[in-house]
Design a protein around this motif. Structure first.
Motif, mmCIF file in Angstrom:
data_model
loop_
_atom_site.group_PDB
_atom_site.id
_atom_site.type_symbol
_atom_site.label_atom_id
_atom_site.label_comp_id
_atom_site.label_asym_id
_atom_site.label_seq_id
_atom_site.Cartn_x
_atom_site.Cartn_y
_atom_site.Cartn_z
ATOM 1 N N GLU A 79 0.830 -1.270 -0.015
ATOM 2 C CA GLU A 79 0.014 0.012 0.114
ATOM 3 C C GLU A 79 0.772 1.173 -0.148
ATOM 4 O O GLU A 79 0.696 2.212 -0.694
ATOM 5 C CB GLU A 79 -0.975 -0.035 1.096
ATOM 6 N N ARG A 116 2.222 1.551 -3.375
ATOM 7 C CA ARG A 116 1.207 2.216 -4.439
ATOM 8 C C ARG A 116 1.144 3.738 -4.270
ATOM 9 O O ARG A 116 1.113 4.352 -5.397
ATOM 10 C CB ARG A 116 -0.057 1.619 -4.332
ATOM 11 N N ASP A 158 2.524 6.438 -6.942
ATOM 12 C CA ASP A 158 1.374 7.300 -7.473
ATOM 13 C C ASP A 158 1.737 8.974 -7.545
ATOM 14 O O ASP A 158 1.896 9.518 -8.478
ATOM 15 C CB ASP A 158 -0.038 7.253 -6.974
ATOM 16 N N VAL A 198 5.951 -0.032 -11.008
ATOM 17 C CA VAL A 198 6.287 -0.789 -9.693
ATOM 18 C C VAL A 198 6.499 -2.393 -10.661
ATOM 19 O O VAL A 198 5.873 -2.753 -11.516
ATOM 20 C CB VAL A 198 4.639 -1.153 -9.154
ATOM 21 N N LEU A 253 -2.882 -1.937 -7.011
ATOM 22 C CA LEU A 253 -1.637 -1.895 -7.723
ATOM 23 C C LEU A 253 -1.879 -2.518 -9.214
ATOM 24 O O LEU A 253 -0.579 -2.144 -9.970
ATOM 25 C CB LEU A 253 -0.719 -2.919 -7.085
ATOM 26 N N ASN A 300 -2.416 -1.726 -12.357
ATOM 27 C CA ASN A 300 -2.912 -0.645 -13.297
ATOM 28 C C ASN A 300 -1.622 -0.386 -14.243
ATOM 29 O O ASN A 300 -0.835 -1.469 -14.497
ATOM 30 C CB ASN A 300 -2.813 0.524 -12.412
ATOM 31 N N GLN A 342 1.010 1.092 -14.108
ATOM 32 C CA GLN A 342 2.226 1.257 -13.721
ATOM 33 C C GLN A 342 3.012 0.036 -13.372
ATOM 34 O O GLN A 342 4.118 -0.287 -13.135
ATOM 35 C CB GLN A 342 2.232 2.105 -12.500
ATOM 36 N N LEU A 343 1.952 -1.037 -13.356
ATOM 37 C CA LEU A 343 2.624 -2.350 -13.040
ATOM 38 C C LEU A 343 3.315 -3.091 -14.120
ATOM 39 O O LEU A 343 2.875 -3.347 -15.093
ATOM 40 C CB LEU A 343 1.312 -3.175 -12.510
#
Length: 448
Positions: free
Chosen positions: A205, A208, A212, A218, A249, A251, A253-254
């Motif tokens: 968390e 994340r 952001d 990530v 997580l 999204n 960015q993963l």
């Protein structure tokens, strides 16, 4: 007659493969470079008439294409190449790799391993990597010093390591490294939590939230083995990917690495959320971890990238060979000879990797305005004859030994297969010294 335009480099080749547009091959074309960027792509004769180049190079018997992007590496582990072979993942990791790292991991080990990896990658046409290891400060400094493009992972794992002893220390050090390289021309950062089975909900968390805020990717091992998925189900009542989704997580960015165990619903989720999946076929095969459903992911519209993993589980950083393995394995897994064609395999190794790292506006294809990261692969030897179709030739018959020249940000780094600014002999000497030290560490079998 108008005066010619000036440029730094004018490089022509028998075949130019821009990657974008998809599957296109330009015969007898050239690329003009100025200020580290591509300023023109066109027929050789046209560009020769248009530009007065400081340096010219003609490669009529070679394929010219974007630098390869190794989207998942543990590059300090080049110094552990072949140290524990022919073992399943859990035994390999807990019984060998982690104990060895506990004995040798430190700034010198990381710096020397990264330097060895950079030399190997350049000799294989790779100009960018996505790194995941400890001592990211040392990694970043080494990549910057040697002028190599890298996304350096800021590591997190739920136990003490030589890099950090507590959760707060991991995060404090990560933010310091990130701030030190903010705006660097070649070195960027990601968050690199090791895996769902080694990172807590609270840490995920926090990652994340910071990802952001800082707008960084990530980078995480996910669904690497069936054992990981079943254990996640037992401990959390859900698959690891579902747990990450619950934590916010899953999204764009993963960067999800391995992903050998996926349901159709999980594939659809990745496509919907814009997740990038990094396929590491040779490492997964060697560790018998499973088979990533690459063709299903591709057809669903998931962005796919390609990685070698680390040299302790591959055992090389050969992205040319990785493309061939990926293409062949995808056909076997899908039961379809048309699965993952050569242009798609090449896209995974270039623009797909760049997109996963958030660098698709800078690298991954040969386009005017992009960074001049490219290489030539010679086809004028018996291994390259005849050449009917350049992309298929590259993927199914290419070898990193054919890499002839490499440019990174417009700077020539390899000429006729020779590194221009790295001392290979000194690297081999340091590698032998590490080999002697690591070989002396008591092995699991010896201690039983």
């Amino acid at each position: 007659m108008s005066a010619q335009e000036q440029c730094d480099w004018l490089v022509s080749a028998g075949w130019v493969v821009p990657v974008e547009p998809h599957g296109v091959v330009l015969e007898d074309h050239a690329v003009a470079v100025s200020g580290g960027r591509i300023v023109a792509i066109g027929p050789r004769e046209d560009l020769e008439a248009r530009f007065d180049a400081n340096e010219r190079l003609e490669r009529p018997g070679a394929i010219l294409l974007p630098g390869l992007v190794n989207a998942h590496t543990h590059n300090p582990m080049t110094l552990m190449r072949g140290v524990a072979d022919d073992l399943p993942l859990h035994e390999w990791l807990t019984g060998h790799i982690w104990p060895i790292e506990g004995a040798v991991m430190g700034p010198a080990f990381v710096a020397d391993g990264v330097e060895l990896a950079i030399a190997e990658m350049l000799r294989g046409g790779t100009t960018c990597c996505n790194e995941s290891y400890f001592f990211p400060d040392v990694q970043a400094a080494t990549y910057a010093r040697l002028g190599f493009r890298a996304v350096v992972g800021l590591p997190f794992i739920d136990f003490p390591t030589p890099w950090a002893k507590s959760a707060d220390e991991y995060f404090d050090k990560a933010l310091e490294v990130h701030d030190n390289y903010r705006g660097h021309a070649l070195v960027r950062m990601s968050f690199a939590p090791h895996a769902p089975y080694t990172v807590s909900d609270a840490a995920f968390e926090r990652i994340r939230m910071l990802a952001d805020q800082l707008d960084v990717p990530v980078h995480c091992h996910i669904h690497e083995t069936a054992h990981e998925v079943s254990e996640g189900q037992k401990q959390h009542g859900m698959h690891p990917l579902a747990r990450l989704d619950r934590l916010g997580l899953v999204n764009r960015q993963l960067i999800a690495v391995h992903m050998t165990q996926l349901t159709d619903a999980e594939i659809a989720l990745c496509a919907q959320r814009g997740v990038s999946v990094v396929h590491c076929p040779e490492s997964n095969l060697k560790l018998a971890s499973g088979f990533c459903p690459v063709e299903k992911l591709r057809r669903a519209g998931v962005n796919l990238a390609l990685g070698t993993d680390g040299c302790a589980s591959n055992n090389d950083l050969d992205m040319v060979g990785e493309m061939r393995t990926a293409a062949l394995l995808a056909k076997g897994v899908a039961g379809d000879a048309a699965a993952l064609g050569a242009p798609s395999a090449l896209r995974m190794a270039t623009l797909g990797g760049a997109r996963a790292l958030g660098l698709e506006q800078e690298i991954g294809s040969l386009e005017v305005g992009k960074q001049a990261d490219f290489f030539t692969l010679r086809q004028d030897q018996v291994e390259g004859a005849p050449c009917y179709e350049a992309i298929s030739q590259l993927v199914y018959a290419g070898a990193r030994s054919q890499v002839q020249d490499v440019w990174l940000a417009g700077r020539r780094r390899l000429a006729d297969g020779q590194l221009l600014d790295i001392d290979s002999q000194a690297l081999r000497h340091k590698a032998r010294e590490w080999q002697q030290r690591i070989a002396a560490i008591p092995r699991v079998e010896e201690s039983k």
